[in-house]
Design an enzyme around this catalytic site. Structure first.
Site, PDB file in Angstrom:
ATOM      1  N   ALA A   1       0.821  -1.218   0.000  1.00  0.00           N
ATOM      2  CA  ALA A   1       0.000   0.000   0.000  1.00  0.00           C
ATOM      3  C   ALA A   1       0.855   1.268   0.000  1.00  0.00           C
ATOM      4  O   ALA A   1       2.082   1.207   0.085  1.00  0.00           O
ATOM      5  CB  ALA A   1      -0.935  -0.014   1.200  1.00  0.00           C
ATOM      6  N   HIS A   2       0.185   2.406  -0.048  1.00  0.00           N
ATOM      7  CA  HIS A   2       0.864   3.703  -0.111  1.00  0.00           C
ATOM      8  C   HIS A   2       1.766   3.945   1.102  1.00  0.00           C
ATOM      9  O   HIS A   2       1.429   3.602   2.214  1.00  0.00           O
ATOM     10  CB  HIS A   2      -0.140   4.855  -0.243  1.00  0.00           C
ATOM     11  CG  HIS A   2      -1.269   4.843   0.718  1.00  0.00           C
ATOM     12  ND1 HIS A   2      -2.362   5.660   0.570  1.00  0.00           N
ATOM     13  CD2 HIS A   2      -1.510   4.113   1.824  1.00  0.00           C
ATOM     14  CE1 HIS A   2      -3.195   5.437   1.553  1.00  0.00           C
ATOM     15  NE2 HIS A   2      -2.714   4.517   2.319  1.00  0.00           N
ATOM     16  N   ASN A   3       2.924   4.536   0.839  1.00  0.00           N
ATOM     17  CA  ASN A   3       3.850   4.985   1.879  1.00  0.00           C
ATOM     18  C   ASN A   3       4.494   3.866   2.687  1.00  0.00           C
ATOM     19  O   ASN A   3       5.136   4.116   3.707  1.00  0.00           O
ATOM     20  CB  ASN A   3       3.169   5.982   2.839  1.00  0.00           C
ATOM     21  CG  ASN A   3       2.764   7.270   2.149  1.00  0.00           C
ATOM     22  OD1 ASN A   3       1.750   7.320   1.454  1.00  0.00           O
ATOM     23  ND2 ASN A   3       3.571   8.301   2.289  1.00  0.00           N
TER      24      ASN A   3
END
Lengths: 337, 337, 337
Positions: free
Chosen positions: C235-237
């Site tokens: 997922a993001h980050n």
């Protein structure tokens, strides 16, 4: 991109405290604040050093130091979402790429875009402002509503209907056959062909490599404003209610119905032919094997109310010591007898 | 499409009770029965109002009202599958699209179809009646048997062999490298290159975005009549036995062998180097970490016989009250001493 | 391909015991040993019949029969990996296929390869010896380092940076938007647009159909030598540390940080905003909802130290009998009173 503080305040529906003409060029993390940037603070704790020509967005009621430019908002998370939209760059795209293969019977709005190597089948209808990126395969009879964006390498099987303002990420497969087989007299798995459709309503977002199967008869329905993450499986004849969000790698088995404003966590599995009511939240990895009618948070396999699963988990973690104590006690009892 | 009742009775191997010349045009849900439609009833309960010019398929021994046209069958689910096949429309496709890139050394039957932008590598062999849809990449040395259908955007790595009458849905990756790395003296993950193949036998169906890795040495084998759902992972050197069905998001780790006529539920995980015997059913989300030799239904992580896992789950759900009672009792015992 | 025993001994850093000039043509399973083949034995048990013109690789200290050609190595698994590399065939590819659509502003090394129908966006930079296979979509501003290989049908969103010597398998989506929505005053899910990037460092391998989301702000980072299997969600980050391996169908939620040399099992789920330290191994299907700082092996949902989860599982399996005994005992107590 450059926006003035007053323009931003209006865009995020906040109240400006500071210099209206201050210009900001980038949205940053609060730790990266510098001249001409804006950051959102999710709590009332303010960093010590804020450049005089930077802008912060803060929760209502935050005490704002002198000479700091701030915008007060009731909901910083929502303000942040709106700021990301403001600073999001979207390339101008229009027309049909010369390498696209488009059926003569397809109806495509003149202001839409069809990217390189995309294939548009017979009788497809594509609305206004639609962006179909590279390598998208849109099979016969599909309809796509205004302003929808479809990223590269997605495949849309025949007769799928997609609404307005949707975003479909790369690698999705929409409208593939559902999974249905019946063992024949001769011991072979005979295929249930899928004669139904997929209906995706307006403002739906679908993450990368997600699969949504068409119905056997009737429709698999993804309602307005539903948001689906990457690698999710939605089986045949499922219905997902308005504004429900479904996190990555979750799977919903055939004919189950999910209510409105639900939150389905990552890797959750929902068995077939179930009904999940409105405003049900399911914690990650939960396994649902029964209907859930009451709004609330549920967790575990099988899924129970959150507090109950947490209680069971907490006891489970004490089980080795408890078990030892119990065995010792039961042995002692036996000896006494 | 129009079929007479007598034609349908023969196609689904049933016994006609009613008008042989009645024509039906659509297969519908029993609640949508109207003139010139056919529906399948899975129980002996018959809806009150059935149009005189509609047709129902019912289980053997159902009492059929006067003037109702019916076909009796021993297995309504199987009859339903056969009806879906009858009413399934498949477009006529033949020839090589002008945009396909086909290696001169590829051997392609004249009556096969290669869709727009598909790429066919060196020494590929494609049988009779094969349909390779748009944007399929078939790498060097692949063989594809008669009448197999491959949907858009699937990638087939070199030397994969696919049998006859298979259906491969969109976004599959067949023959990618398995996952194998060994930590070197210098602390780097060194790759195990995969020199083996994937062998997919006849009548196999593979769902959208499923991945099947090639063997390290030897072959990953998917046997005849196996049916695999969407987003499934089959690792290197796995063997799946005849007519086994594998539901969505299941994963089978390296070198495990699955028997014949197994049913692997959604999101099931099977660890590496295991043997699962014939006719084993695994409930959704089960985690298998041991061999299973006895046919039966298994559930849970780790997977146990169904009744046992259900019993454990039922006790677990009473655990908070039981724990409280037990603590109280043990305390009381301590006080007495 | 043909290699002499002495060449192989050097390539796998082993000590040759036998004929230096013996030539071998294939790497085989020990059961398939025949003339001019080589096999690796992972234990000191040696098959009875080894052809005089075959070669075996054995653990140091194995007693080698007369007339058998062998190479002793400290780590047979590592030697096997190196042998697979030796016998791995990679086709010569160079130049830009005539059907590729390449932006004039893209910078592509002359010795790189761009396959049929691939699309290379504006300002893309492609290093030396890169192989971009068929149907790859590389969007604007992407950078790809020397000798990286990208298999067909992968999509790389704008501004993703990929290092040197990476292998990206088919169907991956790198840089798609993360999953972030905020409920608005009007009850709609408002999108958090993702302004960040994905940064993939050197020697990373990514399996088929895996998805890696771009950061909201900043970067999603996959560090050097990380190896990711098929159908994984990042997922993001998220940040994944050096040389960590992540097995199939695992998912890592937003902003979590994974240390170096971790081993994440298949179907593992890691919740958002967590920190997993270095050298943590997570058994298959584990669910992690807390930080893990201590190196070691963990298992279960929620994940605990391996021995503890195994202990709990073992007690759980006795729970039905224990529960019966306990109920009988508590009943007896009540009667006595």
């Amino acid at each position: 991109m450059k926006f003035t503080a007053s323009y931003i305040a209006e865009a995020i529906r906040g109240r400006l405290r500071g210099q209206a003409t201050l210009e900001v060029e980038r949205l940053v993390d609060p730790r990266q604040l510098e001249s001409n940037t804006v950051a959102v603070l999710f709590t009332k704790d303010i960093p010590k050093e804020i450049p005089a020509d930077a802008l912060i967005v803060v929760p209502e009621g935050t005490s704002i130091p002198d000479r700091v430019n701030a915008i007060e908002v009731p909901n910083p998370k929502l303000a942040f979402a709106r700021l990301t939209k403001l600073f999001h760059y979207q390339k101008e795209l229009r027309g049909i790429h010369e390498t696209a293969v488009v059926s003569p019977s397809a109806q495509i709005s003149e202001d839409s875009y069809i990217g390189a190597y995309s294939v548009i089948g017979e009788n497809v209808k594509i609305g206004s402002g639609v962006r179909i990126m590279e390598h998208v395969v849109v099979m016969d009879g599909v309809e796509i509503g205004n302003n929808t964006v479809i990223y590269p390498n997605t495949v849309i099987y025949p007769d799928v209907v997609i609404g307005k303002d949707c975003i479909i990420h790369s690698g999705c497969v929409l409208g593939s056959d559902g999974f249905g087989f019946v063992l024949s007299e001769e011991g072979n798995q005979e295929k249930v062909y899928h004669l139904g459709k997929v209906l995706i309503k307006d403002r739906v977002e679908i993450g990368a490599n997600t699969t949504i199967d068409r119905a056997v008869l009737g429709e698999t329905i993804i309602d307005t404003d539903v948001k689906i993450d990457n690698l999710v499986q939605i089986a045949h004849n499922v219905r997902v209610g308005r504004s429900t969000v479904i996190a990555s790698q979750a799977g919903i088995a055939g004919s189950s119905q999910i209510g409105q404003y639900c939150m389905i966590g990552g890797q959750v599995g929902i068995a077939d032919h179930l009904t999940i009511g409105d405003k049900v939240a399911l914690g990650a990895q939960s396994g649902v094997n029964k209907n859930i009618t009451k709004p609330g948070v549920y967790l575990g396999t099988p899924a129970l109310e959150l507090h109950r699963t947490l209680r069971i988990w907490s006891i489970l973690q004490k089980l080795p010591e408890l078990y030892k104590k119990l065995l010792r006690f039961l042995d002692a009892q036996n000896e006494q007898r």
